[in-house]
Design a protein around this motif. Structure first.
Motif, PDB file in Angstrom:
ATOM      1  N   ASP A 210      20.224  55.932  93.091  1.00 20.03           N
ATOM      2  CA  ASP A 210      19.361  55.393  91.638  1.00 20.03           C
ATOM      3  C   ASP A 210      19.869  54.532  90.707  1.00 20.03           C
ATOM      4  OD1 ASP A 210      16.961  56.925  92.529  1.00 20.03           O
ATOM      5  OD2 ASP A 210      17.862  58.659  91.478  1.00 20.03           O
ATOM      6  N   VAL A 211      19.492  53.544  90.192  1.00 17.99           N
ATOM      7  CA  VAL A 211      20.556  52.698  88.784  1.00 17.99           C
ATOM      8  C   VAL A 211      19.076  53.061  87.542  1.00 17.99           C
ATOM      9  CG1 VAL A 211      20.838  51.282  90.552  1.00 17.99           C
ATOM     10  CG2 VAL A 211      19.056  50.628  89.648  1.00 17.99           C
ATOM     11  N   CYS A 212      19.520  52.679  86.344  1.00 21.25           N
ATOM     12  CA  CYS A 212      19.200  53.103  85.228  1.00 21.25           C
ATOM     13  C   CYS A 212      19.833  52.269  84.402  1.00 21.25           C
ATOM     14  CB  CYS A 212      19.633  55.086  84.897  1.00 21.25           C
ATOM     15  SG  CYS A 212      19.468  56.632  86.618  1.00 21.25           S
ATOM     16  N   ASP A 213      18.780  52.288  83.166  1.00 27.81           N
ATOM     17  CA  ASP A 213      19.220  51.303  82.026  1.00 27.81           C
ATOM     18  C   ASP A 213      19.967  52.541  81.219  1.00 27.81           C
ATOM     19  OD1 ASP A 213      17.567  53.429  80.634  1.00 27.81           O
ATOM     20  OD2 ASP A 213      16.091  52.975  80.304  1.00 27.81           O
ATOM     21  N   GLU A 214      20.782  51.912  80.034  1.00 28.76           N
ATOM     22  CA  GLU A 214      21.763  52.520  79.222  1.00 28.76           C
ATOM     23  C   GLU A 214      20.870  53.837  79.018  1.00 28.76           C
ATOM     24  OE1 GLU A 214      19.973  50.004  75.256  1.00 28.76           O
ATOM     25  OE2 GLU A 214      22.032  49.645  75.969  1.00 28.76           O
ATOM     26  N   ASN A 215      19.832  53.947  78.550  1.00 28.62           N
ATOM     27  CA  ASN A 215      19.262  55.401  78.146  1.00 28.62           C
ATOM     28  C   ASN A 215      19.284  56.398  79.369  1.00 28.62           C
ATOM     29  OD1 ASN A 215      19.041  54.675  75.389  1.00 28.62           O
ATOM     30  ND2 ASN A 215      16.932  53.621  75.985  1.00 28.62           N
ATOM     31  N   GLY A 216      19.421  56.184  80.709  1.00 35.13           N
ATOM     32  CA  GLY A 216      19.223  56.959  81.502  1.00 35.13           C
ATOM     33  C   GLY A 216      18.217  57.386  82.473  1.00 35.13           C
ATOM     34  N   ASN A 217      17.519  56.311  81.279  1.00 30.43           N
ATOM     35  CA  ASN A 217      16.035  56.213  82.356  1.00 30.43           C
ATOM     36  C   ASN A 217      16.158  55.287  83.846  1.00 30.43           C
ATOM     37  OD1 ASN A 217      14.809  57.700  79.883  1.00 30.43           O
ATOM     38  ND2 ASN A 217      14.499  55.651  79.355  1.00 30.43           N
ATOM     39  N   VAL A 218      15.472  56.159  85.159  1.00 28.26           N
ATOM     40  CA  VAL A 218      16.087  55.662  86.526  1.00 28.26           C
ATOM     41  C   VAL A 218      14.779  54.425  86.359  1.00 28.26           C
ATOM     42  CG1 VAL A 218      15.159  55.786  88.757  1.00 28.26           C
ATOM     43  CG2 VAL A 218      16.632  56.978  87.052  1.00 28.26           C
ATOM     44  N   VAL A 219      15.473  53.475  86.445  1.00 31.77           N
ATOM     45  CA  VAL A 219      14.406  51.832  87.047  1.00 31.77           C
ATOM     46  C   VAL A 219      14.115  51.731  88.422  1.00 31.77           C
ATOM     47  CG1 VAL A 219      14.725  49.611  86.836  1.00 31.77           C
ATOM     48  CG2 VAL A 219      15.946  50.887  84.967  1.00 31.77           C
ATOM     49  N   GLY A 220      14.878  52.310  89.426  1.00 27.40           N
ATOM     50  CA  GLY A 220      14.226  52.167  90.828  1.00 27.40           C
ATOM     51  C   GLY A 220      16.020  52.510  91.930  1.00 27.40           C
ATOM     52  N   THR A 221      15.221  52.577  92.887  1.00 22.92           N
ATOM     53  CA  THR A 221      16.613  52.976  94.341  1.00 22.92           C
ATOM     54  C   THR A 221      16.877  51.532  94.207  1.00 22.92           C
ATOM     55  OG1 THR A 221      15.505  55.423  94.440  1.00 22.92           O
ATOM     56  CG2 THR A 221      16.806  54.060  96.188  1.00 22.92           C
ATOM     57  N   SER A 222      18.183  51.646  94.762  1.00 23.43           N
ATOM     58  CA  SER A 222      19.064  49.997  95.463  1.00 23.43           C
ATOM     59  C   SER A 222      20.213  50.352  96.301  1.00 23.43           C
ATOM     60  CB  SER A 222      19.561  49.624  94.132  1.00 23.43           C
ATOM     61  OG  SER A 222      20.450  48.566  94.542  1.00 23.43           O
ATOM     62  N   LYS A 223      20.280  49.728  97.166  1.00 20.20           N
ATOM     63  CA  LYS A 223      20.874  49.685  97.848  1.00 20.20           C
ATOM     64  C   LYS A 223      22.392  49.568  98.230  1.00 20.20           C
ATOM     65  CE  LYS A 223      17.626  50.490 102.052  1.00 20.20           C
ATOM     66  NZ  LYS A 223      17.262  50.283 103.673  1.00 20.20           N
ATOM     67  N   ILE A 224      21.948  47.766  97.460  1.00 17.68           N
ATOM     68  CA  ILE A 224      22.911  46.341  96.752  1.00 17.68           C
ATOM     69  C   ILE A 224      24.329  47.422  95.951  1.00 17.68           C
ATOM     70  CG2 ILE A 224      23.743  44.604  95.651  1.00 17.68           C
ATOM     71  CD1 ILE A 224      21.134  43.671  96.545  1.00 17.68           C
ATOM     72  N   ALA A 225      23.707  48.555  95.389  1.00 19.38           N
ATOM     73  CA  ALA A 225      24.426  49.448  94.358  1.00 19.38           C
ATOM     74  C   ALA A 225      24.786  50.296  95.255  1.00 19.38           C
ATOM     75  CB  ALA A 225      23.816  49.764  93.191  1.00 19.38           C
ATOM     76  N   ALA A 226      23.820  51.202  95.845  1.00 18.74           N
ATOM     77  CA  ALA A 226      24.863  51.768  96.552  1.00 18.74           C
ATOM     78  C   ALA A 226      26.177  50.907  97.664  1.00 18.74           C
ATOM     79  CB  ALA A 226      24.071  52.283  98.108  1.00 18.74           C
ATOM     80  N   ARG A 227      26.030  49.965  98.208  1.00 19.86           N
ATOM     81  CA  ARG A 227      26.760  49.843  99.046  1.00 19.86           C
ATOM     82  C   ARG A 227      28.198  49.586  97.924  1.00 19.86           C
ATOM     83  NH1 ARG A 227      24.205  45.798 101.067  1.00 19.86           N
ATOM     84  NH2 ARG A 227      24.607  43.875  99.572  1.00 19.86           N
ATOM     85  N   GLN A 228      28.017  48.966  96.614  1.00 22.68           N
ATOM     86  CA  GLN A 228      28.956  48.799  95.866  1.00 22.68           C
ATOM     87  C   GLN A 228      29.534  49.804  95.219  1.00 22.68           C
ATOM     88  OE1 GLN A 228      28.746  45.405  92.426  1.00 22.68           O
ATOM     89  NE2 GLN A 228      29.833  47.487  91.054  1.00 22.68           N
ATOM     90  N   ALA A 229      28.768  51.461  95.175  1.00 22.63           N
ATOM     91  CA  ALA A 229      29.215  52.424  95.098  1.00 22.63           C
ATOM     92  C   ALA A 229      29.858  52.788  95.983  1.00 22.63           C
ATOM     93  CB  ALA A 229      28.459  53.562  94.467  1.00 22.63           C
ATOM     94  N   VAL A 230      29.648  52.823  97.307  1.00 20.16           N
ATOM     95  CA  VAL A 230      30.339  53.402  98.398  1.00 20.16           C
ATOM     96  C   VAL A 230      31.417  52.883  98.778  1.00 20.16           C
ATOM     97  CG1 VAL A 230      30.234  53.730 100.485  1.00 20.16           C
ATOM     98  CG2 VAL A 230      28.229  54.350  99.968  1.00 20.16           C
TER      99      VAL A 230
END
Length: 321
Positions: A210-230
């Motif tokens: 999950d990727v969220c805005d600054e208020n913590g609201n989920v915007v969507g699910t990202s594999k790109i963010a997942a790759r960066q996180a892992v």
């Protein structure tokens, strides 16, 4: 302020600064909550429930609320509400992990001893990871087993392999071999950590996070963010064991040259244990605090479908520890 106004589920330290993250992690790894009685735990839970219902008794201070939350978070799993076994709590990581680090750094280990300590270290890590897992979604036990087996295999293979090459080498003197041998646990543990992260979090790479805005609201699910996180987490896991497995050998190599330790070799193990304990207690939270747990990523670098549903320039995701 030492005890700011209480906010349920938050940290009392500023997480945007290294000093705040460091103090937060020192608080998490504080071993004193290990000895909390059931009566004290029940009282802490009741106090937090009263706070939620806006029915606090008169005279309750912010300090008492922060301490109640610390007790609850250090003992109970946040998702299941069940007690975590003492050796696998954050508050138990240093007292239960230090003897293992001391064992891995003992001089002149035989191959069976080396295999035992590497196995014990990865077993402790695996149980710790499982006990503190995200339990909001079911995770197949096979994934934890795969991570455990991969970590144990890589740690033992590299430790034994490097030790064998060092002992068979004719390029080093016996003293130099002993010095180099002290640092073998670091590459073994670092490689095992990478293997563990990639195996345990492989589902994030395939399904996204999950990727969220600054208020913590989920915007969507990202594999790109997942790759960066892992990948960033794997990099962090390479840094984490460095102070624990490099500083004590350096300290001990210097102490062994002193007249006191040469005349009193029986103090070698206590000094080694003290060096490991201090490194574990201070270097571990310092390394984790280097990077915020929640990272940001430009929206333009994410998938087109996420860019289409938000006007935010950057989004936030949980990188993990």
């Amino acid at each position: 302020m030492e005890y700011p106004p209480f906010k349920l589920g938050s940290s009392r330290f500023d997480q945007s600064q290294f000093s705040g993250r460091f103090r937060h992690l020192l608080d998490l790894t504080d071993p004193r909550p290990l000895f909390t009685s059931q009566k004290k735990l029940d009282a802490s839970i009741a106090l937090l429930e009263n706070f939620k219902r806006n029915s606090l008794p008169p005279g309750v201070t912010d300090k008492e609320l922060w301490q109640a939350q610390k007790i609850k978070q250090s003992i109970l799993h946040p998702d299941t509400g069940q007690k975590i076994l003492m050796p696998f709590r954050m508050s138990g990581y240093v007292p239960f992990g230090t003897p293992i680090v001391v064992g891995m750094l003992l001089p002149n280990l035989t191959f069976p001893q080396m295999i035992f300590w590497q196995w014990l270290n990865q077993s402790h890590n695996a149980c710790f990871n499982y006990s503190n897992r995200n339990a909001t979604k079911p995770t197949p036990t096979s994934r934890f087993v795969a991570g455990y087996l991969g970590a144990v295999t890589s740690a033992i293979s590299i430790a034994v392999g490097l030790s064998y090459l060092i002992k068979k080498s004719s390029s080093f003197s016996p003293a130099t071999k002993l010095m180099i041998q002290r640092f073998v646990p670091y590459p073994a543990v670092a490689s095992a950590n990478i293997c563990n992260v990639l195996l345990m979090r492989n589902n994030e790479l395939t399904e996204g996070i999950d990727v969220c805005d600054e208020n913590g609201n989920v915007v969507g699910t990202s594999k790109i963010a997942a790759r960066q996180a892992v990948l960033s987490t794997a990099g962090t896991r390479v840094i984490l064991p460095a102070p624990l497995l490099i500083i004590p050998p350096i300290v001990m190599s210097l102490l062994e040259k002193t007249r006191f330790l040469q005349r009193n070799p029986r103090f070698h193990l206590p000094f080694n244990a003290l060096a490991c304990t201090l490194s574990f207690g201070l270097a571990l939270p310092a390394c984790i605090a280097l990077f915020p747990q929640y990272a940001s990523i430009p929206t333009k670098d994410l998938e087109p479908e996420i860019q289409a549903v938000t006007s935010e320039k950057t989004l936030i995701f949980n990188k993990g520890l």
